[in-house]
Design an enzyme around this catalytic site. Structure first.
Site, PDB file in Angstrom:
ATOM      1  N   GLU A  17      -7.283   2.703  -6.925  1.00 28.73           N
ATOM      2  CA  GLU A  17      -8.288   2.568  -5.872  1.00 28.73           C
ATOM      3  C   GLU A  17      -9.678   2.626  -6.503  1.00 28.73           C
ATOM      4  O   GLU A  17      -9.851   3.133  -7.623  1.00 28.73           O
ATOM      5  CB  GLU A  17      -8.115   3.704  -4.856  1.00 28.73           C
ATOM      6  CG  GLU A  17      -9.047   3.644  -3.657  1.00 28.73           C
ATOM      7  CD  GLU A  17      -8.849   2.394  -2.817  1.00 28.73           C
ATOM      8  OE1 GLU A  17      -9.356   1.329  -3.256  1.00 28.73           O
ATOM      9  OE2 GLU A  17      -8.226   2.478  -1.737  1.00 28.73           O
ATOM     10  N   ARG A  35       0.856  -1.178   0.000  1.00 29.59           N
ATOM     11  CA  ARG A  35       0.000   0.000   0.000  1.00 29.59           C
ATOM     12  C   ARG A  35       0.893   1.230   0.000  1.00 29.59           C
ATOM     13  O   ARG A  35       1.971   1.243   0.603  1.00 29.59           O
ATOM     14  CB  ARG A  35      -0.912   0.023   1.228  1.00 29.59           C
ATOM     15  CG  ARG A  35      -1.932   1.170   1.157  1.00 29.59           C
ATOM     16  CD  ARG A  35      -2.815   1.255   2.378  1.00 29.59           C
ATOM     17  NE  ARG A  35      -3.703   2.405   2.247  1.00 29.59           N
ATOM     18  CZ  ARG A  35      -4.408   2.951   3.244  1.00 29.59           C
ATOM     19  NH1 ARG A  35      -4.315   2.425   4.457  1.00 29.59           N
ATOM     20  NH2 ARG A  35      -5.180   3.994   3.034  1.00 29.59           N
ATOM     21  N   HIS A  36       0.459   2.269  -0.684  1.00 36.77           N
ATOM     22  CA  HIS A  36       1.213   3.521  -0.733  1.00 36.77           C
ATOM     23  C   HIS A  36       1.394   4.116   0.655  1.00 36.77           C
ATOM     24  O   HIS A  36       0.680   3.766   1.608  1.00 36.77           O
ATOM     25  CB  HIS A  36       0.497   4.520  -1.636  1.00 36.77           C
ATOM     26  CG  HIS A  36      -0.893   4.850  -1.157  1.00 36.77           C
ATOM     27  ND1 HIS A  36      -1.153   5.752  -0.145  1.00 36.77           N
ATOM     28  CD2 HIS A  36      -2.101   4.381  -1.541  1.00 36.77           C
ATOM     29  CE1 HIS A  36      -2.443   5.827   0.072  1.00 36.77           C
ATOM     30  NE2 HIS A  36      -3.055   5.000  -0.768  1.00 36.77           N
ATOM     31  N   GLU A  50      -1.768  13.214   2.802  1.00 35.26           N
ATOM     32  CA  GLU A  50      -2.327  14.273   3.635  1.00 35.26           C
ATOM     33  C   GLU A  50      -3.812  14.030   3.884  1.00 35.26           C
ATOM     34  O   GLU A  50      -4.319  14.259   4.980  1.00 35.26           O
ATOM     35  CB  GLU A  50      -2.079  15.630   2.978  1.00 35.26           C
ATOM     36  CG  GLU A  50      -0.599  15.999   2.936  1.00 35.26           C
ATOM     37  CD  GLU A  50      -0.344  17.329   2.255  1.00 35.26           C
ATOM     38  OE1 GLU A  50      -1.314  17.986   1.813  1.00 35.26           O
ATOM     39  OE2 GLU A  50       0.835  17.725   2.162  1.00 35.26           O
ATOM     40  N   TRP A  51      -4.517  13.529   2.865  1.00 36.54           N
ATOM     41  CA  TRP A  51      -5.940  13.224   3.039  1.00 36.54           C
ATOM     42  C   TRP A  51      -6.142  12.040   3.977  1.00 36.54           C
ATOM     43  O   TRP A  51      -7.103  12.034   4.747  1.00 36.54           O
ATOM     44  CB  TRP A  51      -6.587  12.944   1.679  1.00 36.54           C
ATOM     45  CG  TRP A  51      -6.978  14.181   0.928  1.00 36.54           C
ATOM     46  CD1 TRP A  51      -6.462  15.437   1.088  1.00 36.54           C
ATOM     47  CD2 TRP A  51      -7.981  14.287  -0.085  1.00 36.54           C
ATOM     48  NE1 TRP A  51      -7.062  16.316   0.221  1.00 36.54           N
ATOM     49  CE2 TRP A  51      -7.996  15.637  -0.512  1.00 36.54           C
ATOM     50  CE3 TRP A  51      -8.833  13.382  -0.688  1.00 36.54           C
ATOM     51  CZ2 TRP A  51      -8.857  16.084  -1.510  1.00 36.54           C
ATOM     52  CZ3 TRP A  51      -9.687  13.831  -1.685  1.00 36.54           C
ATOM     53  CH2 TRP A  51      -9.702  15.169  -2.087  1.00 36.54           C
TER      54      TRP A  51
END
Length: 209
Positions: A83, A9-10, A14-15
């Protein structure tokens, strides 16, 4: 011959840190996310692998490029590793989505595999893209190890798919940012080997210089 697929997973965005639903919209990696991506890169710099694939969304590409800088692999971007698109829910917190779009958020929260969020897509649609892509990667690299950077929703759906867990079963497992997961591909099937490994993150801390 089996293909060893290292699915990552990356790093945190910020989100992510604000609890916003992202889907196909993007947000840069946070300071912590950059640290996580670099920790993945450091771990992979000591491991032999044949190819590096990534979702084409910015947060995954940014993670993959930081890996590439350490390992020298070209990044092969593929939109099928994206995603799930969440349409009009993107950019909202869960509380905001529940308040502004109660019916839609209610349907979304059931994890019904074929429910299409307005302006987005269903779990099944996104999973089918990912399974197709990972199957092709497995066939392309028999007997090799391959690294793939993707997303939490994709990993969650793929986990259930590989273990035969119904897609609408409540999630009783975590999918942390920068987690390391291994599936072996052989003769059209995926076998889970490792899930949620975060040892590379424990090797450093937020307080490191």
């Amino acid at each position: 011959m089996k293909t060893e697929l290292i699915l990552l997973r990356h790093g945190e965005t910020e989100w992510n840190s604000l609890g916003l639903l992202q889907g196909h919209r993007d947000s840069p990696l946070s300071t912590e996310g950059l640290r996580q991506a670099d920790a993945l890169a450091a771990r992979l710099s000591t491991l032999s692998f044949s190819a590096l694939y990534s979702s084409d969304l910015g947060r995954a590409l940014e993670t993959a490029r930081r890996i590439s800088t350490r390992t020298g692999h070209e990044v092969h971007a593929d939109a099928r590793l994206r995603e799930r698109g969440l349409g009009l829910l993107e950019g909202l917190t869960r509380d905001e989505a529940r308040q502004r779009h109660p019916d839609i958020f209610g349907e979304y929260s059931t994890n019904a595999p074929d429910y299409v969020v307005p302006g987005g897509e269903s779990v099944s649609q996104r999973l089918n893209h990912a399974v197709e892509c990972l199957g092709e990667v497995g066939q392309r690299h028999p007997g090799e190890r391959v690294v793939v950077v993707t997303h939490g929703g994709v990993l969650s759906s793929f986990f259930r798919h590989s273990l035969g867990i119904p897609p609408n079963t409540p999630r009783a497992f975590s999918v942390r940012n920068a987690c390391w997961n291994q599936f072996d591909y052989q003769q059209g099937s995926f076998v889970l080997v490792t899930w949620g490994d975060l040892t590379h993150l424990r090797a450093t801390s937020r307080d490191d210089p």
